[in-house]
Design a protein around this motif. Structure first.
Motif, PDB file in Angstrom:
ATOM      1  N   LYS A 183       2.167  18.427 -34.985  1.00 23.60           N
ATOM      2  CA  LYS A 183       3.549  18.846 -34.735  1.00 23.60           C
ATOM      3  C   LYS A 183       4.210  19.141 -36.076  1.00 23.60           C
ATOM      4  O   LYS A 183       4.211  18.294 -36.974  1.00 23.60           O
ATOM      5  CB  LYS A 183       4.323  17.747 -34.011  1.00 23.60           C
ATOM      6  CG  LYS A 183       3.716  17.358 -32.681  1.00 23.60           C
ATOM      7  CD  LYS A 183       3.976  18.422 -31.649  1.00 23.60           C
ATOM      8  CE  LYS A 183       3.476  17.945 -30.297  1.00 23.60           C
ATOM      9  NZ  LYS A 183       3.169  18.993 -29.393  1.00 23.60           N
ATOM     10  N   THR A 184       4.754  20.352 -36.191  1.00 27.09           N
ATOM     11  CA  THR A 184       5.402  20.752 -37.440  1.00 27.09           C
ATOM     12  C   THR A 184       6.767  21.337 -37.142  1.00 27.09           C
ATOM     13  O   THR A 184       7.067  21.735 -36.016  1.00 27.09           O
ATOM     14  CB  THR A 184       4.561  21.794 -38.198  1.00 27.09           C
ATOM     15  OG1 THR A 184       4.414  22.955 -37.380  1.00 27.09           O
ATOM     16  CG2 THR A 184       3.202  21.250 -38.569  1.00 27.09           C
ATOM     17  N   GLU A 185       7.584  21.421 -38.168  1.00 24.58           N
ATOM     18  CA  GLU A 185       8.930  21.978 -38.030  1.00 24.58           C
ATOM     19  C   GLU A 185       8.880  23.489 -37.798  1.00 24.58           C
ATOM     20  O   GLU A 185       9.738  24.041 -37.128  1.00 24.58           O
ATOM     21  CB  GLU A 185       9.725  21.666 -39.302  1.00 24.58           C
ATOM     22  CG  GLU A 185      11.149  22.117 -39.269  1.00 24.58           C
ATOM     23  CD  GLU A 185      11.903  21.736 -40.536  1.00 24.58           C
ATOM     24  OE1 GLU A 185      12.998  22.303 -40.738  1.00 24.58           O
ATOM     25  OE2 GLU A 185      11.419  20.905 -41.310  1.00 24.58           O
ATOM     26  N   TYR A 186       7.876  24.143 -38.347  1.00 22.86           N
ATOM     27  CA  TYR A 186       7.735  25.592 -38.232  1.00 22.86           C
ATOM     28  C   TYR A 186       6.550  25.921 -37.329  1.00 22.86           C
ATOM     29  O   TYR A 186       5.647  25.106 -37.156  1.00 22.86           O
ATOM     30  CB  TYR A 186       7.544  26.207 -39.623  1.00 22.86           C
ATOM     31  CG  TYR A 186       8.661  25.853 -40.569  1.00 22.86           C
ATOM     32  CD1 TYR A 186       9.884  26.490 -40.493  1.00 22.86           C
ATOM     33  CD2 TYR A 186       8.504  24.851 -41.514  1.00 22.86           C
ATOM     34  CE1 TYR A 186      10.922  26.166 -41.344  1.00 22.86           C
ATOM     35  CE2 TYR A 186       9.532  24.510 -42.373  1.00 22.86           C
ATOM     36  CZ  TYR A 186      10.744  25.171 -42.285  1.00 22.86           C
ATOM     37  OH  TYR A 186      11.762  24.837 -43.122  1.00 22.86           O
ATOM     38  N   PRO A 187       6.516  27.126 -36.755  1.00 20.30           N
ATOM     39  CA  PRO A 187       5.433  27.458 -35.822  1.00 20.30           C
ATOM     40  C   PRO A 187       4.080  27.618 -36.512  1.00 20.30           C
ATOM     41  O   PRO A 187       3.998  28.101 -37.642  1.00 20.30           O
ATOM     42  CB  PRO A 187       5.885  28.784 -35.193  1.00 20.30           C
ATOM     43  CG  PRO A 187       6.852  29.358 -36.157  1.00 20.30           C
ATOM     44  CD  PRO A 187       7.495  28.209 -36.863  1.00 20.30           C
ATOM     45  N   LEU A 188       3.030  27.199 -35.800  1.00 20.02           N
ATOM     46  CA  LEU A 188       1.660  27.386 -36.274  1.00 20.02           C
ATOM     47  C   LEU A 188       1.296  28.856 -36.158  1.00 20.02           C
ATOM     48  O   LEU A 188       1.469  29.460 -35.106  1.00 20.02           O
ATOM     49  CB  LEU A 188       0.695  26.554 -35.432  1.00 20.02           C
ATOM     50  CG  LEU A 188      -0.793  26.800 -35.664  1.00 20.02           C
ATOM     51  CD1 LEU A 188      -1.221  26.246 -37.016  1.00 20.02           C
ATOM     52  CD2 LEU A 188      -1.615  26.183 -34.555  1.00 20.02           C
ATOM     53  N   ILE A 189       0.810  29.436 -37.234  1.00 19.48           N
ATOM     54  CA  ILE A 189       0.362  30.822 -37.216  1.00 19.48           C
ATOM     55  C   ILE A 189      -1.147  30.855 -37.017  1.00 19.48           C
ATOM     56  O   ILE A 189      -1.664  31.614 -36.204  1.00 19.48           O
ATOM     57  CB  ILE A 189       0.751  31.548 -38.517  1.00 19.48           C
ATOM     58  CG1 ILE A 189       2.266  31.608 -38.641  1.00 19.48           C
ATOM     59  CG2 ILE A 189       0.149  32.941 -38.555  1.00 19.48           C
ATOM     60  CD1 ILE A 189       2.754  32.134 -39.963  1.00 19.48           C
ATOM     61  N   ASP A 190      -1.868  30.027 -37.770  1.00 17.35           N
ATOM     62  CA  ASP A 190      -3.318  30.025 -37.716  1.00 17.35           C
ATOM     63  C   ASP A 190      -3.819  28.699 -38.277  1.00 17.35           C
ATOM     64  O   ASP A 190      -3.511  28.348 -39.410  1.00 17.35           O
ATOM     65  CB  ASP A 190      -3.859  31.187 -38.543  1.00 17.35           C
ATOM     66  CG  ASP A 190      -5.316  31.500 -38.292  1.00 17.35           C
ATOM     67  OD1 ASP A 190      -6.040  30.606 -37.828  1.00 17.35           O
ATOM     68  OD2 ASP A 190      -5.725  32.640 -38.562  1.00 17.35           O
ATOM     69  N   ALA A 191      -4.587  27.957 -37.486  1.00 17.57           N
ATOM     70  CA  ALA A 191      -5.091  26.662 -37.934  1.00 17.57           C
ATOM     71  C   ALA A 191      -6.253  26.792 -38.914  1.00 17.57           C
ATOM     72  O   ALA A 191      -6.518  25.886 -39.691  1.00 17.57           O
ATOM     73  CB  ALA A 191      -5.529  25.821 -36.737  1.00 17.57           C
ATOM     74  N   ASP A 192      -6.953  27.918 -38.888  1.00 16.36           N
ATOM     75  CA  ASP A 192      -8.092  28.136 -39.786  1.00 16.36           C
ATOM     76  C   ASP A 192      -8.105  29.594 -40.239  1.00 16.36           C
ATOM     77  O   ASP A 192      -8.942  30.377 -39.808  1.00 16.36           O
ATOM     78  CB  ASP A 192      -9.396  27.778 -39.075  1.00 16.36           C
ATOM     79  CG  ASP A 192     -10.596  27.781 -40.000  1.00 16.36           C
ATOM     80  OD1 ASP A 192     -10.402  27.632 -41.225  1.00 16.36           O
ATOM     81  OD2 ASP A 192     -11.720  27.934 -39.509  1.00 16.36           O
ATOM     82  N   PRO A 193      -7.167  29.977 -41.101  1.00 17.21           N
ATOM     83  CA  PRO A 193      -7.075  31.382 -41.493  1.00 17.21           C
ATOM     84  C   PRO A 193      -8.246  31.822 -42.371  1.00 17.21           C
ATOM     85  O   PRO A 193      -8.769  31.041 -43.166  1.00 17.21           O
ATOM     86  CB  PRO A 193      -5.762  31.457 -42.264  1.00 17.21           C
ATOM     87  CG  PRO A 193      -5.550  30.071 -42.771  1.00 17.21           C
ATOM     88  CD  PRO A 193      -6.162  29.158 -41.751  1.00 17.21           C
ATOM     89  N   HIS A 194      -8.647  33.074 -42.198  1.00 16.74           N
ATOM     90  CA  HIS A 194      -9.704  33.661 -43.022  1.00 16.74           C
ATOM     91  C   HIS A 194      -9.180  33.782 -44.450  1.00 16.74           C
ATOM     92  O   HIS A 194      -7.992  34.027 -44.680  1.00 16.74           O
ATOM     93  CB  HIS A 194     -10.078  35.042 -42.467  1.00 16.74           C
ATOM     94  CG  HIS A 194     -11.350  35.580 -43.023  1.00 16.74           C
ATOM     95  ND1 HIS A 194     -11.407  36.231 -44.229  1.00 16.74           N
ATOM     96  CD2 HIS A 194     -12.620  35.554 -42.549  1.00 16.74           C
ATOM     97  CE1 HIS A 194     -12.652  36.599 -44.465  1.00 16.74           C
ATOM     98  NE2 HIS A 194     -13.409  36.196 -43.465  1.00 16.74           N
ATOM     99  N   ALA A 195     -10.047  33.613 -45.416  1.00 21.28           N
ATOM    100  CA  ALA A 195      -9.651  33.637 -46.824  1.00 21.28           C
ATOM    101  C   ALA A 195      -8.946  34.939 -47.196  1.00 21.28           C
ATOM    102  O   ALA A 195      -7.967  34.928 -47.953  1.00 21.28           O
ATOM    103  CB  ALA A 195     -10.871  33.425 -47.718  1.00 21.28           C
ATOM    104  N   SER A 196      -9.392  36.060 -46.655  1.00 19.97           N
ATOM    105  CA  SER A 196      -8.757  37.331 -47.005  1.00 19.97           C
ATOM    106  C   SER A 196      -7.325  37.393 -46.487  1.00 19.97           C
ATOM    107  O   SER A 196      -6.445  37.950 -47.156  1.00 19.97           O
ATOM    108  CB  SER A 196      -9.567  38.507 -46.456  1.00 19.97           C
ATOM    109  OG  SER A 196      -9.560  38.508 -45.039  1.00 19.97           O
ATOM    110  N   ARG A 197      -7.060  36.803 -45.330  1.00 19.71           N
ATOM    111  CA  ARG A 197      -5.686  36.782 -44.810  1.00 19.71           C
ATOM    112  C   ARG A 197      -4.805  35.893 -45.668  1.00 19.71           C
ATOM    113  O   ARG A 197      -3.648  36.228 -45.945  1.00 19.71           O
ATOM    114  CB  ARG A 197      -5.658  36.275 -43.365  1.00 19.71           C
ATOM    115  CG  ARG A 197      -6.178  37.277 -42.390  1.00 19.71           C
ATOM    116  CD  ARG A 197      -5.969  36.829 -40.959  1.00 19.71           C
ATOM    117  NE  ARG A 197      -4.570  36.998 -40.602  1.00 19.71           N
ATOM    118  CZ  ARG A 197      -3.947  36.275 -39.685  1.00 19.71           C
ATOM    119  NH1 ARG A 197      -4.579  35.331 -39.039  1.00 19.71           N
ATOM    120  NH2 ARG A 197      -2.693  36.502 -39.399  1.00 19.71           N
TER     121      ARG A 197
END
Length: 167
Positions: free
Chosen positions: A7-21
């Motif tokens: 649970k975070t104050e801001y929305p989850l965008i990606d739990a495991d983002p690709h290094a290039s992103r």
């Protein structure tokens, strides 16, 4: 595969983002942190030498300090960007960019997170190994270089329709 839900104050965008992103989403403040860390290492060595002089030449030490600072600065910038993907810090800009980017991919009929030539078991193992790895950069730097579908977000928010599973 179930991801750990935090649970975070801001929305989850990606739990495991690709290094290039993660690198593409760097902000100018990330680059400033990278530059500051790069400069801080040799500067600290130089001022330490001024405070406690040795008879050695500083040239090699400053080069090594610059390299270590550059590497540490990159890891700091990468971690700052990753924290925004996880929703641990303010991420409005990244959220809008992610929504536009992945919605466009969904409209084009492409996989949201890219295609991967690896078998399913390799994708799952890569996801398990790289999730939350940015928290352990001081011990073992690990990046996600594998495209996989395990990112902890609902693909429906990008306009992806659920595929019917056949048994």
């Amino acid at each position: 595969m179930l991801n750990k839900v935090v649970k975070t104050e801001y929305p989850l965008i990606d739990a495991d983002p690709h290094a290039s992103r993660v690198i593409r989403y760097f902000r100018p403040s990330d680059y400033a942190a990278w530059a500051g860390t790069t400069a801080a290492f040799p500067a600290a060595l130089y001022f330490w030498e001024m405070a406690d002089p040795t008879k050695l030449k500083l040239r090699t030490s400053l080069k090594l300090g610059g390299f270590l600072g550059f590497t540490a600065g990159f890891l700091v910038a990468y971690q700052r960007s990753s924290l925004r993907f996880w929703g641990w810090s303010e991420n409005k800009r990244e959220e809008e960019r992610d929504s536009a980017e992945l919605s466009q991919r969904a409209r084009e009929g492409k996989p949201l997170y890219g295609e991967s030539p690896q078998p399913e078991w390799v994708q799952k193992a890569a996801s398990r190994n790289s999730q939350w790895s940015q928290l352990n950069f001081a011990i073992f730097p690990m990046f996600n270089f594998v495209n996989h579908p395990y990112h902890g977000t609902d693909p429906a928010k990008y306009g992806v329709k659920e595929e019917e599973e056949s048994f």
